[in-house]
Write a protein that holds these residues in place. Sequence first.
Motif, short mmCIF file in Angstrom:
data_model
loop_
_atom_site.label_atom_id
_atom_site.label_comp_id
_atom_site.label_asym_id
_atom_site.label_seq_id
_atom_site.Cartn_x
_atom_site.Cartn_y
_atom_site.Cartn_z
N UNK A 223 5.24 0.28 -106.24
CA UNK A 223 6.01 -0.72 -105.49
C UNK A 223 5.17 -1.50 -104.48
N UNK A 224 3.98 -1.01 -104.18
CA UNK A 224 3.10 -1.75 -103.27
C UNK A 224 2.30 -2.84 -104.00
N UNK A 225 2.41 -2.87 -105.33
CA UNK A 225 1.61 -3.86 -106.06
C UNK A 225 2.28 -5.23 -106.04
N UNK A 226 1.46 -6.25 -106.27
CA UNK A 226 1.97 -7.62 -106.33
C UNK A 226 2.91 -7.76 -107.55
N UNK A 227 2.53 -7.02 -108.62
CA UNK A 227 3.32 -7.07 -109.85
C UNK A 227 4.78 -6.67 -109.57
N UNK A 228 4.93 -5.61 -108.75
CA UNK A 228 6.29 -5.16 -108.45
C UNK A 228 7.03 -6.20 -107.60
N UNK A 229 6.33 -6.74 -106.59
CA UNK A 229 6.98 -7.73 -105.71
C UNK A 229 7.49 -8.90 -106.55
N UNK A 230 6.69 -9.31 -107.52
CA UNK A 230 7.09 -10.44 -108.37
C UNK A 230 8.26 -10.07 -109.28
N UNK A 231 8.16 -8.86 -109.86
CA UNK A 231 9.22 -8.40 -110.77
C UNK A 231 10.56 -8.28 -110.01
N UNK A 232 10.48 -7.66 -108.84
CA UNK A 232 11.66 -7.50 -108.00
C UNK A 232 12.23 -8.87 -107.61
N UNK A 233 11.35 -9.78 -107.26
CA UNK A 233 11.75 -11.14 -106.90
C UNK A 233 12.45 -11.82 -108.07
N UNK A 234 11.86 -11.72 -109.25
CA UNK A 234 12.45 -12.35 -110.44
C UNK A 234 13.84 -11.78 -110.73
N UNK A 235 13.92 -10.44 -110.62
CA UNK A 235 15.19 -9.78 -110.92
C UNK A 235 16.31 -10.23 -109.97
N UNK A 236 16.00 -10.16 -108.67
CA UNK A 236 17.02 -10.52 -107.68
C UNK A 236 17.36 -12.01 -107.76
N UNK A 237 16.32 -12.84 -107.87
CA UNK A 237 16.57 -14.29 -107.90
C UNK A 237 17.37 -14.70 -109.13
N UNK A 238 17.05 -14.08 -110.28
CA UNK A 238 17.77 -14.47 -111.49
C UNK A 238 19.23 -14.00 -111.43
N UNK A 239 19.43 -12.84 -110.82
CA UNK A 239 20.82 -12.37 -110.70
C UNK A 239 21.62 -13.28 -109.76
N UNK A 240 20.98 -13.66 -108.65
CA UNK A 240 21.67 -14.52 -107.69
C UNK A 240 21.97 -15.90 -108.30
N UNK A 241 21.02 -16.41 -109.06
CA UNK A 241 21.22 -17.73 -109.67
C UNK A 241 22.42 -17.69 -110.61
N UNK A 242 22.51 -16.59 -111.36
CA UNK A 242 23.65 -16.47 -112.28
C UNK A 242 24.96 -16.34 -111.51
N UNK A 243 24.94 -15.51 -110.48
CA UNK A 243 26.16 -15.31 -109.68
C UNK A 243 26.61 -16.63 -109.06
N UNK A 244 25.67 -17.39 -108.56
CA UNK A 244 26.00 -18.65 -107.90
C UNK A 244 26.69 -19.59 -108.91
N UNK A 245 26.09 -19.66 -110.10
CA UNK A 245 26.65 -20.55 -111.12
C UNK A 245 28.03 -20.07 -111.55
N UNK A 246 28.19 -18.75 -111.69
CA UNK A 246 29.50 -18.23 -112.12
C UNK A 246 30.54 -18.46 -111.03
N UNK A 247 30.11 -18.38 -109.76
CA UNK A 247 31.04 -18.70 -108.66
C UNK A 247 31.51 -20.15 -108.79
N UNK A 248 30.55 -21.02 -109.08
CA UNK A 248 30.87 -22.44 -109.14
C UNK A 248 31.91 -22.72 -110.24
N UNK A 249 31.73 -22.08 -111.38
CA UNK A 249 32.67 -22.28 -112.50
C UNK A 249 34.06 -21.78 -112.10
N UNK A 250 34.09 -20.60 -111.47
CA UNK A 250 35.38 -20.05 -111.03
C UNK A 250 36.03 -20.98 -110.02
N UNK A 251 35.22 -21.49 -109.10
CA UNK A 251 35.75 -22.39 -108.06
C UNK A 251 36.36 -23.65 -108.69
N UNK A 252 35.67 -24.18 -109.70
CA UNK A 252 36.18 -25.37 -110.38
C UNK A 252 37.56 -25.11 -110.97
#
Lengths: 391, 355
Positions: A247-276
């Motif tokens: 977890x101290x490696x750059x590889x992990x920081x990037x992987x963790x970042x990708x995972x969280x960011x991609x999940x948030x991006x999906x959630x945001x978009x799904x919120x938008x559709x529901x809101x519409x």
Amino acid sequence: MSNKDKTPLNDFDLADIQKKYMDALMAFKSPESKIDSVWVNAMDDWWKSAKTDMPYESSNIFEKVLDQCRNYYFMSEQFSSLLDGINRSKNNNDQLTDFINKKFKEIESAFSSGKNTFNLNGFLNNFEQPIDLMKSAFSNSSFDPSEVFDGLNLDLGKLRDQMLSIPGLGYSREAQDKSKYALKLLSNYQENFQEYQTVMLRLNQEALELMRKRIISMSKDDEKIDSMRLIYDLWIESNEKVYGDYVYTKEYAELNGRLVNSMMAFKKQSHEITEDMLSELHIPTIKSMDELERRHYELRKQVNEMHSEINNLKKQLQQKNSKPVVVKKETKPVVRRKNKTKKRVTSKPSNVVELKQVKKKVATRVKAVKKKAKQKTKKTSADKGMIEIKF
Amino acid sequence: MNPFNIKPEDVVDEIHEFNSKLAQGYKTLADLGEIEVGVSEKEAVYQEDNLVLYHFKSRTKKQNSVPLLIVYALVNRPYMADLQDGRSMIQGLLDQGVDVYLIDWGYPDSADKYLTLDDYINGYIDRCVDVICEKHKRKNINLLGICQGGAFSLCYTALHQKKIKNLITTVTPVDYHTKDDLLSHMVREIDIDLIVDTLGNIPGEMLNATFLTLKPYSLMGQKYVDLVNILDDKEKAMNFMRMEKWIFDSPDLAGEAYREFIKQFYQQNGLVKGTVKIGDDIVDLGKITIPILNIYARDDHLVPTDASKALEGCVSSKDYNSLEFPGGHIGIYVSGKAQKMIPPSVAAWLDKRTK
């Protein structure tokens, strides 16, 4: 397959697609299976009968304890069979190392197969602690996509990509595009989640390898393992070491970042559709609540500022009550703060002197201006032949 | 040599013993009753939105004339500083004659999602300081910050130094980019704007999960197997449950404040670089000249010692002292060792500078 089941526009076999869809749907939920352990089964049976008498808060924590007991029992059973083998080898060093290596291969393959078939359900859930934590971290906000990806059929993925490439048409094309974008984000998250899972599984295997090496090195250094608990602790330490290093490696920081960011991006978009959809039904949405809350926040800020001003004024009034009262003119000494519209009346006793001086200055200045204006008017009217008006 | 000094019958005995403890533990947990936290007597002296300012009742005849305000982090609940009788930093301070106030931030709700660091530091903290000053007819008070509350205290002191006489920081991160700062490492690549724009307030569970992810196998696994060994002792079981309650009692975080804190402090390391902006003001730690006592924990897995020690190089205080506690991030407040070391040291340091 009869010809009437085929669509006239393409070569899709509808029945085949339906079958793939059902397979994929069934794969979402694998049949539950348990660790094949006498001790674990006995404990689970006992807990089924005992849990009803326990208060919720305690039962919640006790279940966490039992989850870990399953791991402890599983490890103990695995190693007790290793001990049997070692006893049979009569302390032959070569055979001993072979037994240890063989046993670790068995445990490793049990973990790997558990990954695919979930036949180590309880154990694996805890074994994949970081993934579980990641899942629970985001599960409280709307739909949690991670559950859907367990066992997703690859064919379905292909079909999804084909569908997403079709452009939106007609009146609802914007809504179609939004949904397709959400699916793309979901797909992106799926890839990242699977990558994360693969990495965690790799780390678990590396931890087992580290544990094996430690046991072999203990045998060389004549160190003793005298309880099953020690073996469990060794397994935990090995996992923590391998995970901690990674977890101290750059590889992990990037992987963790990708995972969280991609999940948030999906959630945001799904919120938008529901809101519409909700907006169409005139149902209050998060967006409208956000706006209300923002206005509420602004008002709270203004109220706080006003309170602060009132308190300042009160303090000044209190000070003034004990000193000569000076009635303020509108022109001075009103102090206007930057970006604020409220007035503050100063109450320094020196204002008495200041005001007199200001009055005197103003009177002198007015006199001078009048005199100058008079002279100027005289001159101008004389020049232009106008009538002088006295006022 | 065979490293296993275990006979097959020993394994069975061990598992049987473990099972007995488990059954006994079941009984203990079922009879445990309500888990109470917060031991010292206190009264609410100021309330605003979800915030409550508490004043603790004195336990000594003579008190230090300058009151001490404790600023806790926005993460978890402040009763950790007053967990139980004999395991309470606040109780220890009261016993040493310190007049203690504490800010309890409460549980932010969705109406709080727009609260910024400016609202927390120049708003809430400042108004609490004013209330205490007014009550004690003083121009300044002593300030003690805990973890993130320490970072807030540093910002507050840099912006309102006249109101603070002495500053104490405990397990406070200052340099967020030290090599061993795992939390900082984990959030480095995360799009904070996206998270806040999506979630609004940040769920407490998410923060909890982040902290547990630092050592998942020990904190979510081994700890519960260890618990079985102490479940036959009701007192020990209760102590464990109190800690467990505190760990999972995590309020949500106001979204905007989280956005500013993670970006400016964790990602940009702005406190050391002098780029943190609170409201319209830049926080310059170099402006701090008042006496400082910086307490850090040697085995802290959340705030590495180097992250705290960096404070010395950032402030201009001539009267700067530091204290290393031989323990972890939580142990510094609740362990028996801490009770003997932290409150007496803080009280003595304050007495020397305020009496």
